[in-house]
Scaffold this motif. Structure first.
Motif, PDB file in Angstrom:
ATOM      1  N   ILE A  58       0.836  -1.201   0.000  1.00 53.58           N
ATOM      2  CA  ILE A  58       0.000   0.000   0.000  1.00 53.58           C
ATOM      3  C   ILE A  58       0.871   1.253   0.000  1.00 53.58           C
ATOM      4  CG2 ILE A  58      -1.633   1.348   1.401  1.00 53.58           C
ATOM      5  CD1 ILE A  58      -2.970  -1.366   2.104  1.00 53.58           C
ATOM      6  N   TYR A 113      -6.116  -0.391  -8.353  1.00 53.74           N
ATOM      7  CA  TYR A 113      -5.632  -0.244  -6.978  1.00 53.74           C
ATOM      8  C   TYR A 113      -6.737   0.311  -6.087  1.00 53.74           C
ATOM      9  CZ  TYR A 113      -3.157   1.650  -2.958  1.00 53.74           C
ATOM     10  OH  TYR A 113      -2.776   1.961  -1.671  1.00 53.74           O
ATOM     11  N   ASN A 114      -7.452   1.309  -6.567  1.00 52.19           N
ATOM     12  CA  ASN A 114      -8.563   1.872  -5.785  1.00 52.19           C
ATOM     13  C   ASN A 114      -9.672   0.848  -5.581  1.00 52.19           C
ATOM     14  OD1 ASN A 114      -7.445   4.438  -5.251  1.00 52.19           O
ATOM     15  ND2 ASN A 114      -7.923   5.074  -7.329  1.00 52.19           N
ATOM     16  N   LEU A 145      -8.524  -1.277  -2.748  1.00 53.89           N
ATOM     17  CA  LEU A 145      -8.717  -0.589  -1.454  1.00 53.89           C
ATOM     18  C   LEU A 145     -10.183  -0.604  -1.021  1.00 53.89           C
ATOM     19  CD1 LEU A 145      -6.393   2.533  -1.752  1.00 53.89           C
ATOM     20  CD2 LEU A 145      -5.981   0.424  -0.460  1.00 53.89           C
TER      21      LEU A 145
END
Length: 126
Positions: free
Chosen positions: A38, A119-120, A123
């Motif tokens: 991260i 990536y978002n 998350l």
């Protein structure tokens, strides 16, 4: 995190000899550190925000590619991590590698908006 800190962080985590880096821990302890992943992505976002319209730094690109390369090599059949990680750990590392790879691909195409989409999603738990 400023640009120089972000750059140093990416370099540190792509170094096979740095005892507190992502690749070192993976190679020597067979440990996948989610926090480091991260932080690598956050550092990459920071660097891209500052450099994007100028030119992506060759050293940053080399470091990200180094992480992708070694993860893929070590996960390959009979690779360093093939028999040392559980199936869950392998899937996690494959996911991290694919996210980094996709981010790098879109950055090289000049598509900053698309680069961090996966990536978002990660998350957000999707």
């Amino acid at each position: 995190m400023n640009h120089e800190q972000a750059k140093r962080y990416i370099i540190k985590n792509s170094n096979l000899d740095n005892e507190i880096g992502f690749l070192y821990l993976l190679k020597n302890n067979y440990a996948i550190n989610t926090e480091y992943f991260i932080e690598i992505m956050e550092a990459l976002e920071n660097v891209v925000n500052e450099l994007y319209y100028k030119e992506l730094n060759g050293e940053i690109l080399k470091c990200i590619y180094t992480i992708i390369f070694w993860c893929r090599s070590w996960l390959s059949k009979d690779g360093l991590l093939d028999k040392r990680l559980t199936d869950f750990q392998k899937e996690k590392l494959i996911s991290y590698t694919e996210i980094l790879e996709e981010t790098l691909y879109y950055l090289l195409l000049g598509n900053k908006e698309e680069a961090f989409w996966r990536y978002n999603e990660y998350l957000d738990g999707r």
